[in-house]
Design a protein around this motif. Structure first.
Motif, mmCIF file in Angstrom:
data_model
loop_
_atom_site.group_PDB
_atom_site.id
_atom_site.type_symbol
_atom_site.label_atom_id
_atom_site.label_comp_id
_atom_site.label_asym_id
_atom_site.label_seq_id
_atom_site.Cartn_x
_atom_site.Cartn_y
_atom_site.Cartn_z
ATOM 1 N N SER A 225 12.433 3.286 -10.134
ATOM 2 C CA SER A 225 11.230 3.845 -10.748
ATOM 3 C C SER A 225 10.014 2.939 -10.577
ATOM 4 O O SER A 225 8.883 3.429 -10.529
ATOM 5 C CB SER A 225 11.469 4.099 -12.241
ATOM 6 N N MET A 226 10.217 1.639 -10.453
ATOM 7 C CA MET A 226 9.068 0.750 -10.312
ATOM 8 C C MET A 226 8.436 0.856 -8.930
ATOM 9 O O MET A 226 7.333 0.364 -8.703
ATOM 10 C CB MET A 226 9.465 -0.699 -10.612
ATOM 11 N N LEU A 227 9.133 1.507 -8.024
ATOM 12 C CA LEU A 227 8.561 1.789 -6.714
ATOM 13 C C LEU A 227 8.052 3.220 -6.643
ATOM 14 O O LEU A 227 6.989 3.479 -6.074
ATOM 15 C CB LEU A 227 9.606 1.568 -5.620
ATOM 16 N N THR A 228 8.800 4.173 -7.244
ATOM 17 C CA THR A 228 8.498 5.589 -7.070
ATOM 18 C C THR A 228 7.587 6.176 -8.140
ATOM 19 O O THR A 228 6.949 7.200 -7.914
ATOM 20 C CB THR A 228 9.804 6.407 -7.049
ATOM 21 N N ASP A 229 7.513 5.543 -9.315
ATOM 22 C CA ASP A 229 6.723 6.081 -10.419
ATOM 23 C C ASP A 229 5.377 5.357 -10.486
ATOM 24 O O ASP A 229 5.328 4.165 -10.802
ATOM 25 C CB ASP A 229 7.465 5.916 -11.737
ATOM 26 N N PRO A 230 4.276 6.061 -10.216
ATOM 27 C CA PRO A 230 2.962 5.407 -10.242
ATOM 28 C C PRO A 230 2.647 4.770 -11.598
ATOM 29 O O PRO A 230 1.907 3.782 -11.667
ATOM 30 C CB PRO A 230 1.991 6.553 -9.936
ATOM 31 N N GLN A 231 3.210 5.295 -12.680
ATOM 32 C CA GLN A 231 2.935 4.743 -14.003
ATOM 33 C C GLN A 231 3.558 3.365 -14.192
ATOM 34 O O GLN A 231 3.153 2.611 -15.067
ATOM 35 C CB GLN A 231 3.454 5.705 -15.075
ATOM 36 N N GLU A 232 4.547 3.041 -13.378
ATOM 37 C CA GLU A 232 5.199 1.743 -13.492
ATOM 38 C C GLU A 232 4.394 0.639 -12.798
ATOM 39 O O GLU A 232 4.664 -0.542 -12.983
ATOM 40 C CB GLU A 232 6.604 1.795 -12.872
ATOM 41 N N GLY A 233 3.429 1.033 -11.971
ATOM 42 C CA GLY A 233 2.685 0.033 -11.216
ATOM 43 C C GLY A 233 3.332 -0.200 -9.868
ATOM 44 O O GLY A 233 4.499 0.125 -9.645
#
Length: 345
Positions: A225-233
């Protein structure tokens, strides 16, 4: 009640048919006991204290048996402590009050003892009835729970094809061990030296690579998710060379309370890169070897680990194991319980 208990164990044999293929190892837990069998069919059963009884000191017994006919069960014990470390250099083993002799405890800080064949047989002979398995020192006593031991050792018999044979632990029969399942060989993995030189790319190349890495996941997959989710940065991407044609790239995929996991992909040196995901749970990379080490809980008394090695074309899975249940027996984990082993050269 006794007949009902054995009926339940009999039903478990049918359930075991749905376990993972032995190529990936097998794990099973019942009560205060667990069993882990690796891809060679070696099985390791570990029993612990019953934590429902708050007076019990942390302790574990490990029973190991290799596959194949006429293989003995080998036993070990590891003592733990809730307040102070054990001071005994030997303890007395008793089962239901019957004395089975002394066990020498190592003095190097791991509080490990090796059980004699008679002591192991005492445990194996007690699994069909309620048993108090005690190790008694001068000032402390450790009790290994019998809850689940019969089901776990029946599982060992089943995985190794010993049910209804003279060599079975739980469900003995008249058959010899001539046709029990043999031990399987460890896979042989030949590694290749890598170049291991860092690679610097410009922002345009990194943007293209990031898009290619994201495409290795489905839209509802949160494994990275830290790569695929823009909200994670935006997770920073690192690249290192494996050879002239292949590179290894990594990015932080997830972070939890006391663990984090990095994704590693093998990519082509030139666009469109064709990334191949190795894992999203890695902890480190060194000279052609990717490793993962994750805590089972914050105090660090239980861990899981995996490893992969570069064979010149891809990263091959070389090992997977846990240290057993989170029972506060030993810092860093109680045992090494592999589900997958290999020979790497």
């Amino acid at each position: 009640m006794k007949n009902l208990a054995w009926l339940s164990l009999g039903l478990m044999i049918g359930q075991f048919a749905y376990a993972d293929p032995i190529e990936n190892g097998i794990s099973f837990t019942s009560g205060d006991w667990e069993i882990v069998c690796d891809n060679t069919r070696t099985c390791r059963a570990a029993g612990y204290q019953n934590e429902d009884d708050g007076t019990q000191q942390p302790v574990s017994v490990l029973l190991t048996r290799a596959a194949g006919k006429n293989q003995a069960v080998v036993g070990q014990i590891r003592l733990g402590a809730t307040d102070t470390d054990p001071t005994d250099t030997e303890v007395q083993m008793k089962i239901n009050g019957q004395n089975f002799g002394k066990v020498s405890i190592s003095k190097d800080g791991d509080f490990l003892g090796h059980l004699s064949s008679a002591q192991v047989e005492g445990i194996l002979s007690s699994v069909k009835k309620t048993s108090l398995i005690d190790f008694i020192g001068k000032q402390q006593k450790w009790r290994v729970s019998d809850k689940g031991v019969a089901a776990v050792l029946l599982k060992m018999d089943d995985v190794q094809g010993r049910i209804n044979t003279t060599g079975a632990i739980v469900k003995k029969g008249a058959l010899t061990e001539a046709n029990v399942l043999p031990a399987l060989p460890k896979p042989l993995i030949t590694t290749v030296k890598v170049k291991s030189s860092p690679v610097q790319w410009n922002s345009t190349q990194l943007s293209q690579l990031r898009a290619a890495l994201k495409a290795t996941f489905k839209s509802d997959d949160d494994a990275c998710s830290m790569l695929t989710d823009p909200q994670e940065g935006a997770s920073e991407i690192s690249i290192t060379r494996l050879n002239d044609q292949k590179l290894l790239t990594s990015a932080l995929c997830w972070r939890a309370a006391y663990n984090e996991g990095y994704g590693y992909w093998v990519i082509d040196a030139k666009a469109p890169y064709h990334p191949v995901l190795v894992t999203t749970d890695a902890s480190d990379y060194q000279e052609g070897k990717i490793t993962s080490a994750q805590k089972g809980r914050g105090v660090g008394d239980c861990w899981s680990s995996e490893s992969w090695a570069w064979d010149g074309k891809q990263f091959i899975h070389t090992g997977a194991s846990t240290t057993g249940e989170c029972k506060a027996v030993a810092a860093g984990g109680t045992w090494n319980l592999p589900t997958f082993v290999s020979t790497v050269r």
